[in-house]
Design an enzyme around this catalytic site. Structure first.
Site, mmCIF file in Angstrom:
data_model
loop_
_atom_site.group_PDB
_atom_site.id
_atom_site.type_symbol
_atom_site.label_atom_id
_atom_site.label_comp_id
_atom_site.label_asym_id
_atom_site.label_seq_id
_atom_site.Cartn_x
_atom_site.Cartn_y
_atom_site.Cartn_z
ATOM 1 N N GLY A 153 44.357 -6.989 12.140
ATOM 2 C CA GLY A 153 44.763 -5.880 13.001
ATOM 3 C C GLY A 153 45.379 -6.275 14.317
ATOM 4 O O GLY A 153 46.531 -5.980 14.594
ATOM 5 N N SER A 154 44.596 -6.973 15.160
ATOM 6 C CA SER A 154 45.141 -7.252 16.484
ATOM 7 C C SER A 154 45.989 -8.522 16.453
ATOM 8 O O SER A 154 45.694 -9.470 15.729
ATOM 9 C CB SER A 154 44.012 -7.397 17.496
ATOM 10 O OG SER A 154 43.126 -8.413 17.107
ATOM 11 N N CYS A 168 31.129 -10.334 29.289
ATOM 12 C CA CYS A 168 30.461 -9.049 29.490
ATOM 13 C C CYS A 168 31.242 -7.938 28.808
ATOM 14 O O CYS A 168 32.450 -8.049 28.639
ATOM 15 C CB CYS A 168 30.361 -8.733 30.980
ATOM 16 S SG CYS A 168 29.493 -9.994 31.904
ATOM 17 N N HIS A 186 36.727 -4.071 7.234
ATOM 18 C CA HIS A 186 36.605 -5.453 7.698
ATOM 19 C C HIS A 186 35.228 -5.646 8.307
ATOM 20 O O HIS A 186 34.771 -4.850 9.108
ATOM 21 C CB HIS A 186 37.691 -5.743 8.738
ATOM 22 C CG HIS A 186 37.446 -7.009 9.492
ATOM 23 N ND1 HIS A 186 37.543 -8.241 8.908
ATOM 24 C CD2 HIS A 186 37.052 -7.225 10.771
ATOM 25 C CE1 HIS A 186 37.228 -9.168 9.805
ATOM 26 N NE2 HIS A 186 36.925 -8.584 10.933
ATOM 27 N N HIS A 189 38.177 -18.168 15.528
ATOM 28 C CA HIS A 189 37.331 -18.405 16.710
ATOM 29 C C HIS A 189 37.656 -19.726 17.380
ATOM 30 O O HIS A 189 37.136 -20.025 18.451
ATOM 31 C CB HIS A 189 35.856 -18.352 16.319
ATOM 32 C CG HIS A 189 35.482 -17.021 15.739
ATOM 33 N ND1 HIS A 189 35.361 -16.799 14.395
ATOM 34 C CD2 HIS A 189 35.282 -15.827 16.330
ATOM 35 C CE1 HIS A 189 35.072 -15.538 14.185
ATOM 36 N NE2 HIS A 189 35.022 -14.919 15.343
HETATM 37 N N1 GLN Z 1 40.917 -4.668 13.902
HETATM 38 C C1 GLN Z 1 40.166 -5.412 14.852
HETATM 39 C C2 GLN Z 1 41.008 -6.560 15.386
HETATM 40 O O1 GLN Z 1 41.768 -7.094 14.663
HETATM 41 C C3 GLN Z 1 38.893 -5.974 14.260
HETATM 42 C C4 GLN Z 1 38.081 -6.729 15.273
HETATM 43 C C5 GLN Z 1 36.712 -7.150 14.819
HETATM 44 O O2 GLN Z 1 36.404 -7.214 13.667
HETATM 45 N N2 GLN Z 1 35.848 -7.470 15.719
HETATM 46 O O3 GLN Z 1 40.896 -6.941 16.517
HETATM 47 ZN ZN ZN Z 2 36.259 -9.256 12.725
#
Ligand code: GLN
Ligand code: ZN
Length: 799
Positions: free
Chosen positions: A477-478, A561, A686, A739
């Site tokens: 998504g992002s 935070c 997801h 990550h």
């Molecule tokens: N759609 C969100 C993104 O891509 C999903 C984020 C997530 O799973 N924490 O940022």
């Molecule tokens: Zn995720």
């Protein structure tokens, strides 16, 4: 040596936010990480924050002399603090330990938290049922364990010098080991709890050191006792508690009132705290177990847990610190009801007033926030809402009021009781808390509203409509939140950029992201989410029933935070929320574009949720708003809709007995949100941030057409588990660990993909990263996605 009171202070909080009212600790720590300051600067800044904190707690009514004030500071994480206390770092970080005493200095401490070069940091995971993350210690037979770090003693002395006698707060030895994992160098069959005696011996030394300087009380947190879903058999945990507290409480002589001045106590009095749930986990009643030990006080969570129904042998000689004030949510307490509970508990023995958990999970002070003016209004903050709330400082006030009421009688606190009663009545009667139209719609729901058409029919309709290749590629998504995006949003928030200019900037970004995905050759595109600061706050700002804060920061992990929105009323969608973005993206390309929504459970998990109705009802209200959004997305020509539920696993109750009911309503709310979609609309979901073994059944129950999951680090572990469970829907196990800044090579991605298609029907497999890309940079994302597309093509050719 100071005189030591035998009974526990009459009121306390189990811990207090440590990040600072203006996130001072975050700034100080991050400056150190960036090399702008040295370790001494950081210690000075943290010392100021600690002194301000204890003085503030006294100002709010906690006693400065009897150990009411918790010493609960941490530079990063309370579990990492115990790692440092013991010098118990994994082999890859041993060089950081001081050669003489085995301690870690501050920079070393952060290195263990954040990693260095090839040395991965300690893994991070969720702390009980909260959105706080702790670092997972790695323990083996050879991990050093000693009383290595004297920070706890130093911080006590520092507060004492500022005029406040604190109560040092630490994670207890049993919970520390129960939450640890076996280090890579551990032998077969080793469990960290095998090192209990060593760890307890180090704690005993710490207690002796604290006793020697006259510390009246120490608090050891043992939340492991409220869950039966850890990787430890309940009997093993029970035995560990008995053994640990025999050594700490029975074998060391406590401070007592009649000590003559020459006897130095061997330990402070011990408050054993069991926050986050009920002590009746599984077969055993652990309150009885604790009452049978020689600890001096026991703190129980009476918000999540129930009060003991009758006398508990052994409890009559201890103080029961009744956690009646909710440490995990922001609502003002019903003081009448709380006092009643407290009064009834007196039959069991001495009672003190406490919070259910540390106040770490709520913002500092509701009075820091603006509740009037245009910005407040836009965010849904009103003076009326303010009256219904209690952040950390207000909760300290509630504790001291209750303690006074319990000791002196209700008349003594009549004014406070009246005010709380009025505020509660005002909340119950306020417009927006109950919206009849929302209630009617919920009441009219029928079973059919939770069910989509037959799976086969959907598969065929979607195949015809989308015409995707095998192993289709997509993202979660992002796309990266660039400095330009952040700058534009900040300027817009300050009013320096008008709505039209902001929208134009975000649309330009959407177009850029669409073109990039076309060039990369991805199959299902996204709009990139540039307009979202946060996947929950974005929707909270657009839905009725929510307020958002400007300063309501809560520590999520380390220096990070979040500002959870406040879900206070019935939820409604005044107008479409995502069409302007997803619909626009769809209009730019011939490829399918995936609309992006955040699911009901995740919206609840990452907000402060109203406590006046069951979570399930609130979730269904959110679900109906999302269901309408799905319909609008379909009408705008969007063929694929993803409803993210990364927090599905997070809210899983700590006690197995409660899990089934939770999974029932959480899965139902997701289905309510998505079941209105036409057969030819492909619904994705997801999940991330956890291991999914326990929720495989629920993943299937969501009835999504495609589920993407975090899987790269575990090397596709979940795929065979799903296959074994008979899972037959689309599955996108993440092949790129987002990550880490590392860019995986095409070969690495190919290898992971081969693993996936080996264990499940390849026609079900999707190719995608582990999670959204918003925290990464384009310099990493572009090559990584190019490798992902190349890998998909390569494996496709072999099918
Ligand atoms: N759609 C969100 C993104 O891509 C999903 C984020 C997530 O799973 N924490 O940022
Ligand atoms: Zn995720």
């Amino acid at each position: 040596m100071s005189t030591i009171t035998a009974a526990f202070p009459r009121g306390t909080v189990l811990g207090y936010p440590r990040i600072g009212r203006r996130r001072e600790l975050k700034r100080a720590v991050e400056s150190r990480w960036a090399g702008r300051t040295d370790a001494v600067d950081l210690e000075v800044a943290a010392g100021t924050l600690r002194r301000d904190t204890v003085r503030r707690l006294v100002e709010l009514g906690l006693d400065p002399e009897d150990g009411s004030v918790p010493g609960s500071f941490s530079y990063y994480d309370q579990v990492l603090d115990v790692v440092a206390l013991l010098g118990a770092v994994p082999a890859r970080f041993r060089d950081l330990l001081d050669a003489d005493d085995g301690s870690l200095d501050l920079d070393g401490y952060f290195t263990v938290a954040r990693g260095r070069g090839e040395d991965a940091p300690l893994e991070m995971t969720k702390w009980f049922d909260t959105n706080y993350h702790y670092l997972v210690p790695e323990i083996s037979e050879t991990t050093p364990v000693s009383f290595a770090d004297h920070r706890v003693v130093r911080e006590y002395a520092e507060a004492k010098e500022a005029g406040v006698t604190t109560r040092p707060v630490l994670v207890g030895p049993v919970t520390f080991l129960a939450l640890s994992k076996a280090a890579d160098d551990a032998g077969e069959g080793f469990h960290p709890l095998d090192r209990l005696d060593d760890v307890v011996a180090a704690y005993a030394e710490l207690l002796r050191a604290l006793g020697a300087v006259g510390v009246p009380w120490v608090q050891l947190d043992e939340p492991a006792l409220v869950t039966d879903s850890l990787d430890v058999a309940p009997e093993v945990l029970d035995e560990a508690v008995t053994r640990a507290y025999r050594a700490l409480a029975s074998d060391l002589a406590p401070a007592s009132e009649d000590d003559d001045l020459d006897t130095v106590p061997e330990r402070p009095r011990i408050l054993l705290a069991a926050p986050y749930g009920d002590l009746r986990a599984g077969a055993t009643d652990r309150l009885a177990l604790l009452a049978g030990t020689d600890v001096d006080a026991v703190a129980v969570d009476l918000v999540k847990g129930a009060a003991p129904a009758g006398p508990v042998p052994g409890l009559e000689t201890k103080t029961l610190v009744a956690g009646v004030v909710d440490g995990h949510n922001v609502w003002r307490a019903d003081l009448d009801a709380k006092l009643e509970t407290l009064e009834s508990l007196r039959a069991l023995g001495p009672v003190a007033v406490g919070t259910s958990t540390s106040l770490l999970h709520v913002p500092h002070d509701a009075d820091d926030e603006a509740w009037e003016g245009p910005a407040a209004e836009r965010a849904g903050r009103t003076p009326r809402l303010r009256r219904w709330l209690a952040f950390a400082d207000q909760k300290v006030g509630e504790v001291t009021t209750l303690a006074r009421g319990l000791a002196e009688g209700r008349d003594d606190v009549a004014g406070e009781l009246d005010e709380a009663r009025d505020a509660l009545a005002d909340r119950a009667a306020a417009a927006g808390v109950v919206v009849p139209a929302v209630r009617e719609r919920l009441a009219e729901l029928a079973d059919g509203d939770f069910v989509r058409g037959a799976h086969d029919e959907r598969v065929n309709a979607q195949r015809a409509r989308l015409a995707l290749p095998p192993l289709p590629t997509t993202t979660i998504g992002s796309f990266p939140q660039t400095p330009e995006i952040r700058t534009a949003r900040a300027a817009w928030a300050k009013g320096e950029l008008d709505d039209a200019a902001y929208t134009a900037a975000m649309r330009a970004e959407v177009e850029r992201v669409v073109r990039l995905q076309e060039e990369l050759g991805l199959d299902v595109l996204v709009h990139g989410e540039p307009e979202r600061n946060d996947m929950v706050q974005y929707f909270a700002e657009l839905l009725d029933g929510f307020a958002t804060t400007a300063l309501g920061w809560v520590q999520s992990y380390g220096s990070r935070c979040v500002r959870p929105p406040i879900l206070w009323g019935d939820v409604q969608r005044p107008e479409p929320m995502t069409i302007a973005w997803s619909g626009y993206a769809a209009s730019l390309t011939d490829k399918p574009v995936k609309g992006m929504l955040t699911g009901p459970v995740t919206i609840l998990a990452w907000s402060f949720v109203r406590d006046d109705q069951p979570l399930a009802a609130t979730a269904n209200q959110v679900a109906l708003a999302l269901r309408d959004e799905v319909a609008d997305l379909e009408a705008a020509g969007v063929a694929v809709v993803q409803v993210d539920e990364p927090a599905l696993r997070e809210l899983l109750p700590l006690r197995r007995d409660d899990q089934e009911e939770y999974l029932r309503w959480s899965v139902a709310s997701f289905r309510l949100a998505t079941a209105g979609a036409a057969p030819a609309t492909q619904v994705h979901t997801h999940l991330c941030y956890s291991e999914f073994g326990e929720v495989v059944g629920a993943i299937d129950g969501l009835d999504a057409d495609v589920t993407s999951l975090e899987a790269a680090r575990s090397r596709m572990e979940i795929v065979p588990e799903l296959a074994d469970a008979g899972y037959a829907r689309g599955i996108g196990p993440g092949v790129y660990d987002i990550h880490s800044p590392r860019v995986p090579s095409a070969d690495e991605v190919t290898e992971l993909l081969r693993l996936a298609v080996k264990s499940i029907d390849p026609s079900l497999v999707w190719v995608n990263p582990d999670c959204g890309l918003k925290t990464r940079r384009y310099a990493e994302v572009e090559p990584a996605l190019a490798h992902l597309v190349a890998a998909a093509r390569e494996v496709r050719a072999t099918l």
